[in-house]
Design an enzyme around this catalytic site. Structure first.
Site, PDB file in Angstrom:
ATOM      1  N   ARG A   1       0.945  -1.122   0.025  1.00 40.93           N
ATOM      2  CA  ARG A   1      -0.268  -0.571   0.056  1.00 40.93           C
ATOM      3  C   ARG A   1       0.951   1.379  -0.126  1.00 40.93           C
ATOM      4  O   ARG A   1       0.211   2.390  -0.388  1.00 40.93           O
ATOM      5  CB  ARG A   1      -1.064  -0.006   1.114  1.00 40.93           C
ATOM      6  N   THR A   2       1.867   1.477   0.558  1.00 39.53           N
ATOM      7  CA  THR A   2       2.154   2.690   1.234  1.00 39.53           C
ATOM      8  C   THR A   2       3.527   3.119  -0.271  1.00 39.53           C
ATOM      9  O   THR A   2       3.028   4.171  -0.722  1.00 39.53           O
ATOM     10  CB  THR A   2       3.358   2.907   2.254  1.00 39.53           C
TER      11      THR A   2
ATOM     12  N   HIS B   1       5.058   6.062  11.515  1.00 39.25           N
ATOM     13  CA  HIS B   1       4.806   5.822   9.940  1.00 39.25           C
ATOM     14  C   HIS B   1       3.734   6.969   9.705  1.00 39.25           C
ATOM     15  O   HIS B   1       2.146   6.899   9.458  1.00 39.25           O
ATOM     16  CB  HIS B   1       3.920   4.365   9.692  1.00 39.25           C
TER      17      HIS B   1
ATOM     18  N   LYS C   1      26.723  -3.978  -1.198  1.00 43.16           N
ATOM     19  CA  LYS C   1      27.520  -4.270  -2.145  1.00 43.16           C
ATOM     20  C   LYS C   1      28.266  -3.722  -0.603  1.00 43.16           C
ATOM     21  O   LYS C   1      30.122  -3.369  -0.373  1.00 43.16           O
ATOM     22  CB  LYS C   1      27.873  -3.667  -3.220  1.00 43.16           C
TER      23      LYS C   1
ATOM     24  N   ARG D   1      11.270   3.706   3.371  1.00 42.78           N
ATOM     25  CA  ARG D   1      10.792   2.849   4.164  1.00 42.78           C
ATOM     26  C   ARG D   1      12.339   1.434   4.838  1.00 42.78           C
ATOM     27  O   ARG D   1      12.861   1.642   3.592  1.00 42.78           O
ATOM     28  CB  ARG D   1       9.488   1.435   4.048  1.00 42.78           C
TER      29      ARG D   1
END
Ligand code: CP
Length: 303
Positions: free
Chosen positions: A51-52, A129, A80, A101
């Protein structure tokens, strides 16, 4: 809000929160506008999302902007050994705003300190959030007609749920009474109770809500956050603590709505989905309008 990062819901005042919600309402009426033409938004997802990420991308696409980014850090140079600082400094050169995120609490704040463009926190570990909170507040106001003086039941994983922590802070502006329902292992951390105490706000803690659901204006169900548990046995003990069924909605208030940030596992039975009190899929849709508002305010395209 112009040129400012959004890391915690507390980065916005009550007035700024209300401005986002009002503008989201305008985007709901007219979601396709060309105001982001020439702008590039980066979405850096070091953790999974449906969703986000997709609602941010839908928001940008509907406003005529372009998206770059990665959906899986294993496809980035983080594998890396590149540091978050170097990643953010690099992507700052490629974009006008970064949505990120990350599993580590505080990572978004750190990114905002080293980057050259505004950062929007799309979830940092179990911490915050804030864009979810803004869409939650939009959904609550839309369904209740007000944000003030509501009985907000928050059910499930109150320890690790970042949507819970930022929602609590957002609703603290509006004199909510909080009802925390969780297994004892997943209780709301003391720091959040202290936050409410300092503001003189009422809260109750319960391990069951079947006998008290009649008090609720909003029931905010949450998933037990499997990915935050170090011990899988502890997760198994709590994962099915609550399963909301449609029969449990008998005798509840007529204005009650069921919210859930999603994804759902089993904490809302699918027999609730067609109930007129179920709102969680529309809540997810509201994420597009809310994120359109957030991006356009930060980029100074709306006031
Ligand atoms: N509510 C939420 O953050 O959902 P996603 O994990 O799918 O983005």
């Amino acid at each position: 809000m112009r040129n400012r990062s959004l890391i915690s819901i507390n980065d916005y005042s009550k007035e700024e929160i209300l401005r986002v919600l009002d503008l989201a309402g305008e985007f709901e009426q007219n979601p396709s506008q060309d105001i982001l033409r020439g702008k590039v938004i980066a979405t850096l997802f070091f953790e999974p999302s449906t969703r986000t990420r997709l609602s941010f991308e839908s928001a940008v696409n509907r406003l005529g902007g372009k998206i770059i980014g990665f959906t899986d850090s294993s496809s980035s140079s983080a594998t890396k050994g590149e540091s978050l600082k170097d990643t953010i400094k690099t992507v700052s050169n490629y974009s006008d705003l970064i949505v990120m995120r990350h599993p580590i609490e505080g990572s978004a704040r750190y990114a905002s300190e080293v980057g050259m463009v505004p950062i929007v926190n799309a979830g940092d570990g179990a911490n915050q959030h804030p864009t979810q909170t803004l869409l939650d507040l939009y959904s609550i106001r839309k369904t209740q007609g007000t944000l003030n003086n509501l009985n907000l039941f928050i059910v499930g994983d109150l320890k690790y749920g970042r949507t819970v922590h930022s929602l609590l802070m957002g609703m603290a502006h509006f004199n909510a009474t909080f009802w925390f329902i969780s297994p004892k292992e997943l209780r709301i951390p003391n720091e959040y109770k202290l936050y409410l105490d300092q503001r003189g706000l009422k809260y109750h803690e319960h391990t069951d809500f079947r006998d008290i659901a009649g008090e609720a204006d909003i029931i905010y169900m949450t998933r037990v956050q499997k990915e935050r548990f170090s011990d899988p046995i502890e997760y198994e003990k709590t994962r099915s603590a609550y399963v909301l069924k449609s029969t449990m909605l008998e005798g509840t208030k007529s204005n009650l709505k069921i919210l859930h940030p999603l994804p759902r596992v089993n904490e809302i039975s699918t027999d609730v989905d067609d109930h007129d009190k179920a709102y969680y899929f529309t809540q997810a849709l509201n994420g597009v309008y809310t994120r359109q508002a957030i991006i356009s305010l930060i980029l100074g395209l709306k006031n």
